[in-house]
Design an enzyme around this catalytic site. Sequence first.
Site, short mmCIF file in Angstrom:
data_model
loop_
_atom_site.label_atom_id
_atom_site.label_comp_id
_atom_site.label_asym_id
_atom_site.label_seq_id
_atom_site.Cartn_x
_atom_site.Cartn_y
_atom_site.Cartn_z
N CYS A 1 -23.39 21.32 42.70
CA CYS A 1 -23.23 21.52 44.13
C CYS A 1 -24.90 21.76 44.71
O CYS A 1 -25.57 22.42 43.93
CB CYS A 1 -22.69 22.80 44.48
SG CYS A 1 -22.61 23.14 46.18
N HIS B 1 -16.28 22.44 51.28
CA HIS B 1 -17.27 22.98 52.05
C HIS B 1 -16.95 23.38 53.59
O HIS B 1 -17.38 24.55 53.99
CB HIS B 1 -18.52 22.21 51.78
CG HIS B 1 -19.35 22.41 50.70
ND1 HIS B 1 -20.00 23.80 50.45
CD2 HIS B 1 -19.86 21.66 49.75
CE1 HIS B 1 -20.65 23.53 49.12
NE2 HIS B 1 -20.71 22.27 48.82
N HIS C 1 -14.69 17.82 47.26
CA HIS C 1 -15.59 18.74 47.22
C HIS C 1 -16.12 19.08 48.68
O HIS C 1 -16.49 20.32 48.73
CB HIS C 1 -16.73 18.22 46.17
CG HIS C 1 -17.83 19.36 46.06
ND1 HIS C 1 -18.27 19.82 44.66
CD2 HIS C 1 -18.87 19.41 46.71
CE1 HIS C 1 -19.12 20.49 44.92
NE2 HIS C 1 -19.71 20.46 46.36
N GLU C 2 -16.45 18.14 49.48
CA GLU C 2 -17.19 18.30 50.73
C GLU C 2 -16.19 18.80 51.69
O GLU C 2 -16.43 19.74 52.63
CB GLU C 2 -17.58 16.75 50.96
CG GLU C 2 -18.69 16.24 50.37
CD GLU C 2 -19.73 17.29 49.82
OE1 GLU C 2 -20.29 17.96 50.64
OE2 GLU C 2 -20.35 16.96 48.63
#
Length: 480
Positions: free
Chosen positions: A401, A447, A443-444
Amino acid sequence: MAPQDFPAALARWRTHRRMTKKALASLMGFDPSYLSHIESGRHPASEDFARLAERQLAAGGELWRSWTRSTPIRQQPEGPAELFVDSDHARLVYRDGRYKARMRRRIVNGGSDPVSRYLVRISVDRYPGQPERSNELYRSHPLTWEALSLTATCDGDPMRWVAKHDRDSFKEVWLCFDNEESRFPLYPGQSAVLEYSYAVGAEQWGQWFQRAIRLPTNDVGVELAFPSELAPDVWGTETSTTAEAVPLRDPIQRSVDGDDAVFTWSAHRPHIGARYRLEWRWRVGPPEAPRPALRTSSDRMRASGIVQDGDPILARTAARFSLPAESESAMEVVDRIHRAMQRVREHHEFGKGMGLAATQIGIDRAAAVVLPPDADAAPLVLLNPRIIGSSQDTDDHYEGCLSFFDVRGLVPRSRRVEVEHAGVDGSVVITVFTDALARLVAHEIDHLHGVVYTERMNPGVVPIPVEEYRGIGWSWRYEK
């Protein structure tokens, strides 16, 4: 130039850059059908589209010029304004590691009431595009009134000034039409020449100078004077309230005055909200002040403007866009993400692809960009994304990350995810991603919902130092 010239130039430059319509549209944040309509001449290009196309295709100004020549230029409304600027001239001089700025404006009161003060702004950014680094600098070495040595006059008479905002890298000041001896308000129909100057050391001033048009203005000009021995090189861009930077419409002129290289630029009747930015570099010294050593991977990400672990924005759910009403804002955020990714890639190679969420560059909006592992594939732009389905089939792979890049963590994720996301036109689509893309996208999206990958790791599993990780530069492997 005929109106058809912009579509022809667009198609020519897109082909020259070896980009498909779909790839270019994705990069710009537009629907591919919109780009097709423009290239075929069925739909006129908007100003935002022309500016974005110029920037993404790096057409040397040709696309922007072809658009402006075939599109009527908006004029400012005629008639008196409450307060307007007849002429605005700025001169910036560099000497022995210090910049001195002198502004000269002739203002006219076109209203019905006397004017007793005038607002000016002083803003610096030592490391443009690296907000964390600039913020760190100004927290420890803020601009001070004493160092600025601000002075101001009105038609030669000294002016009193009063601070409105006093921040580490930004000041706002009221120049008052009075001094200790007299008052001289600007009455309706009267004009006055205001001059003010200040100085900033090169250790606090980035190599750029910007003029923002906040009042109706007839003429604006900038003059830069730098020692010729430094072999200065100057260029400039124009930014509107609705689009990002494109090359200045008129060239910067260069001349020699004694030991100085002098660069001048001007514009007539600039639009309100326009920003004109001149930038420069020295081809021969002076040496830049030494930068702090970037010892770790996280240091390099921080220097690239990536928000680091512990910042509250990483734990918040990002605000969704209202589309298409906020399409311009969405495109601006996506553009800023692209620029941040370019800075990051100067520090690291990403064999597995990479992604970046808006929250990781300090923007609390639901946007992310993913670069697939396939270098030839177009970037994926995700607006208002959410995972609406995922497979039971999962696997574990190490992830990194950018917000804590000194470690890698083994994270279980579904090999197939269904993602609902929006286009800038407000359309909602569902896209299925598998394997590596599924992991990058998930993953994004995490976020954008305030989740970092460590929260997805199995109990008892902890990240390992990047020095112990052996998969850098290699793609994730998947069995059929």
